[in-house]
Design a protein around this motif. Structure first.
Motif, PDB file in Angstrom:
ATOM      1  N   TRP A   1      57.888 -14.141  81.573  1.00 34.48           N
ATOM      2  CA  TRP A   1      57.101 -14.914  80.625  1.00 34.48           C
ATOM      3  C   TRP A   1      55.797 -14.178  80.337  1.00 34.48           C
ATOM      4  N   LEU A   2      55.552 -13.946  79.050  1.00 39.74           N
ATOM      5  CA  LEU A   2      54.332 -13.284  78.597  1.00 39.74           C
ATOM      6  C   LEU A   2      53.445 -14.322  77.919  1.00 39.74           C
ATOM      7  N   TRP A   3      52.286 -14.581  78.527  1.00 40.02           N
ATOM      8  CA  TRP A   3      51.339 -15.565  78.001  1.00 40.02           C
ATOM      9  C   TRP A   3      50.258 -14.817  77.222  1.00 40.02           C
ATOM     10  N   MET A   4      50.195 -15.048  75.912  1.00 45.05           N
ATOM     11  CA  MET A   4      49.357 -14.217  75.045  1.00 45.05           C
ATOM     12  C   MET A   4      48.438 -15.038  74.148  1.00 45.05           C
ATOM     13  N   ASP A   5      47.420 -14.364  73.679  1.00 46.65           N
ATOM     14  CA  ASP A   5      46.490 -14.958  72.731  1.00 46.65           C
ATOM     15  C   ASP A   5      47.207 -15.268  71.418  1.00 46.65           C
ATOM     16  N   ASN A   6      46.795 -16.324  70.771  1.00 50.06           N
ATOM     17  CA  ASN A   6      47.326 -16.689  69.457  1.00 50.06           C
ATOM     18  C   ASN A   6      46.454 -16.071  68.378  1.00 50.06           C
ATOM     19  N   ILE A   7      47.024 -15.143  67.611  1.00 51.57           N
ATOM     20  CA  ILE A   7      46.274 -14.440  66.571  1.00 51.57           C
ATOM     21  C   ILE A   7      46.573 -15.072  65.225  1.00 51.57           C
ATOM     22  N   LYS A   8      45.525 -15.402  64.485  1.00 46.80           N
ATOM     23  CA  LYS A   8      45.684 -15.937  63.139  1.00 46.80           C
ATOM     24  C   LYS A   8      45.369 -14.836  62.136  1.00 46.80           C
ATOM     25  N   GLY A   9      46.323 -14.545  61.297  1.00 44.54           N
ATOM     26  CA  GLY A   9      46.126 -13.510  60.303  1.00 44.54           C
ATOM     27  C   GLY A   9      47.079 -13.682  59.140  1.00 44.54           C
ATOM     28  N   GLU A  10      47.024 -12.732  58.225  1.00 47.74           N
ATOM     29  CA  GLU A  10      47.836 -12.768  57.013  1.00 47.74           C
ATOM     30  C   GLU A  10      48.894 -11.678  57.080  1.00 47.74           C
ATOM     31  N   TYR A  11      50.094 -11.981  56.604  1.00 50.41           N
ATOM     32  CA  TYR A  11      51.150 -10.989  56.520  1.00 50.41           C
ATOM     33  C   TYR A  11      50.991 -10.159  55.250  1.00 50.41           C
ATOM     34  N   ALA A  12      51.305  -8.884  55.350  1.00 49.49           N
ATOM     35  CA  ALA A  12      51.201  -7.991  54.202  1.00 49.49           C
ATOM     36  C   ALA A  12      52.300  -8.292  53.185  1.00 49.49           C
ATOM     37  N   ASN A  13      51.933  -8.274  51.910  1.00 53.31           N
ATOM     38  CA  ASN A  13      52.888  -8.452  50.819  1.00 53.31           C
ATOM     39  C   ASN A  13      52.655  -7.463  49.684  1.00 53.31           C
ATOM     40  N   THR A  14      51.411  -7.188  49.379  1.00 50.28           N
ATOM     41  CA  THR A  14      51.100  -6.360  48.219  1.00 50.28           C
ATOM     42  C   THR A  14      51.070  -4.885  48.587  1.00 50.28           C
ATOM     43  N   VAL A  15      51.130  -4.038  47.573  1.00 50.69           N
ATOM     44  CA  VAL A  15      51.067  -2.592  47.811  1.00 50.69           C
ATOM     45  C   VAL A  15      49.712  -2.215  48.400  1.00 50.69           C
ATOM     46  N   GLU A  16      48.663  -2.942  48.020  1.00 50.53           N
ATOM     47  CA  GLU A  16      47.337  -2.661  48.562  1.00 50.53           C
ATOM     48  C   GLU A  16      47.284  -2.970  50.056  1.00 50.53           C
ATOM     49  N   GLN A  17      47.883  -4.079  50.464  1.00 50.48           N
ATOM     50  CA  GLN A  17      47.892  -4.442  51.878  1.00 50.48           C
ATOM     51  C   GLN A  17      48.730  -3.460  52.700  1.00 50.48           C
ATOM     52  N   PHE A  18      49.884  -3.083  52.195  1.00 49.17           N
ATOM     53  CA  PHE A  18      50.715  -2.125  52.915  1.00 49.17           C
ATOM     54  C   PHE A  18      50.045  -0.753  52.985  1.00 49.17           C
ATOM     55  N   SER A  19      49.333  -0.396  51.939  1.00 47.56           N
ATOM     56  CA  SER A  19      48.626   0.885  51.945  1.00 47.56           C
ATOM     57  C   SER A  19      47.483   0.886  52.955  1.00 47.56           C
ATOM     58  N   PHE A  20      46.811  -0.253  53.077  1.00 49.17           N
ATOM     59  CA  PHE A  20      45.773  -0.379  54.104  1.00 49.17           C
ATOM     60  C   PHE A  20      46.379  -0.156  55.491  1.00 49.17           C
ATOM     61  N   ILE A  21      47.542  -0.767  55.735  1.00 47.49           N
ATOM     62  CA  ILE A  21      48.220  -0.592  57.022  1.00 47.49           C
ATOM     63  C   ILE A  21      48.592   0.866  57.229  1.00 47.49           C
ATOM     64  N   ALA A  22      49.128   1.513  56.200  1.00 42.91           N
ATOM     65  CA  ALA A  22      49.520   2.921  56.306  1.00 42.91           C
ATOM     66  C   ALA A  22      48.320   3.809  56.636  1.00 42.91           C
ATOM     67  N   LYS A  23      47.178   3.492  56.049  1.00 49.21           N
ATOM     68  CA  LYS A  23      45.976   4.275  56.337  1.00 49.21           C
ATOM     69  C   LYS A  23      45.561   4.107  57.792  1.00 49.21           C
ATOM     70  N   GLN A  24      45.633   2.874  58.302  1.00 49.94           N
ATOM     71  CA  GLN A  24      45.277   2.648  59.708  1.00 49.94           C
ATOM     72  C   GLN A  24      46.253   3.365  60.642  1.00 49.94           C
ATOM     73  N   LEU A  25      47.534   3.422  60.256  1.00 47.91           N
ATOM     74  CA  LEU A  25      48.509   4.174  61.050  1.00 47.91           C
ATOM     75  C   LEU A  25      48.167   5.657  61.059  1.00 47.91           C
ATOM     76  N   GLY A  26      47.714   6.175  59.917  1.00 45.89           N
ATOM     77  CA  GLY A  26      47.298   7.568  59.855  1.00 45.89           C
ATOM     78  C   GLY A  26      46.115   7.841  60.767  1.00 45.89           C
ATOM     79  N   ARG A  27      45.165   6.944  60.768  1.00 45.08           N
ATOM     80  CA  ARG A  27      44.005   7.092  61.646  1.00 45.08           C
ATOM     81  C   ARG A  27      44.425   6.959  63.114  1.00 45.08           C
ATOM     82  N   PHE A  28      45.346   6.036  63.369  1.00 44.78           N
ATOM     83  CA  PHE A  28      45.899   5.834  64.709  1.00 44.78           C
ATOM     84  C   PHE A  28      46.546   7.117  65.220  1.00 44.78           C
TER      85      PHE A  28
END
Length: 318
Positions: free
Chosen positions: A133-160
């Motif tokens: 059993w993994l007891w974890m924090d509940n994170i509230k956020g938004e799921y990506a849908n737009t090309v802008e949101q996915f591109s933001f994620i891709a940029k963070q992956l590049g930095r990662f």
């Protein structure tokens, strides 16, 4: 005298036996504040496509009473993982069933580059029935849908990834981190693949036959193509970047943070493999509209390169 806790359990799990664990989670949420547990509600979050090694995901929430009788809300996520087939008990398997528990126990997520945020795990608890059993924090956020949101994620992956390529962060070396994720996944997936030869006789157009020939060529060369990825510079990778595992959390008035959950598939992979998974899995799920695949593909690739350059990585000459 302590009042009785109000309990509403809408699931099959014996949450009434986990009061101490719930109190420990709440203590982590509210710090060292003195509190009294008032209520607990346990719901199945209704995740329809769990991993083979996931038994269930639940949301526990309720109220606590602080000093001066102040009521505060609390919420935690409980993920239950389990053993599956024998192959998933192999450290090298892409879906080694204990991996996410080991990720949290090791503390490896506390030393990620700051382009990626993660949920906090309060407890990792082995059960007598063999589940964890993994007891974890509940994170509230938004799921990506737009090309802008996915591109933001891709940029963070590049930095990662760039942080590992430039030596800002050191790739962790735990034995349970998968070294050949894509090879393991494609090999295991073949047992679920239909016999496509049975459909060949139905192909009528020249375009369909051309597509079939292209597909057969990929199958013929897939092992050598995947093996060639081992020559790429190595980075830490998530390898399960479906929409539901990526949360965009607002920070301030306009900026967002990328929070990645579900590190079951953590791997040491070649540069760009996570970008390919980000694009491919969300295209296959229909999150990325098929008629916009080229727009998303170009934007995500450019954003990923921008993230790499933000960290000072200019290419293989580095």
């Amino acid at each position: 005298m302590r009042s009785e806790v109000m309990l509403e359990n809408n699931t099959h799990i014996p949450i009434e036996n986990k009061i101490d664990q719930i109190n420990a989670c709440i203590k982590s949420i509210h710090g060292d504040a003195t509190f009294e547990l008032v209520s607990i509600t346990c719901d199945d979050i209704g995740y329809k496509t769990p991993n083979f090694t996931t038994s269930g995901i639940f949301r526990l929430h309720g109220q606590v009473k602080l000093l001066h009788n102040e009521l505060m809300w609390w919420c935690v996520i409980l993920k239950i993982i389990k053993a599956d087939t024998e192959e998933k008990d192999n450290l090298e398997h892409h879906n080694y069933w204990r991996r996410e528990a080991l990720v949290f126990e090791s503390g490896v997520l506390r030393d990620l580059p700051d382009s990626i945020c993660v949920t906090e795990c309060y407890l990792v608890e082995e059960q007598q029935d063999g589940t964890i059993w993994l007891w974890m924090d509940n994170i509230k956020g938004e799921y990506a849908n737009t090309v802008e949101q996915f591109s933001f994620i891709a940029k963070q992956l590049g930095r990662f990834n760039g942080a590992y390529l430039k030596g800002i962060k050191v790739v962790p070396d735990h034995k349970w981190i998968c070294r050949s994720w894509l090879k393991s996944w494609t090999t295991a997936s073949r047992i679920y693949a239909p016999n496509m030869e049975a459909y060949v006789s139905r192909l009528s157009s020249e375009n369909e036959q051309s597509t079939w020939d292209w597909y057969r060529g990929i199958l013929k060369n897939i092992d050598s193509a995947i093996d060639s990825l081992q020559q790429l510079p190595r980075v830490l990778a998530h390898q399960d970047l479906s929409q539901m595992n990526m949360l965009l959390v607002k920070k301030g008035t306009s900026l967002s943070q990328l929070v990645l959950i579900d590190w079951q598939s953590m791997s040491i992979s070649g540069i760009g493999e996570d970008l390919g998974k980000l694009f491919g899995v969300n295209l296959s799920l229909g999150i990325i509209p098929p008629d916009q695949y080229l727009r998303f593909q170009t934007s995500l690739y450019d954003a990923y390169l921008e993230g790499l350059r933000d960290m000072g990585w200019q290419g293989m000459q580095d």
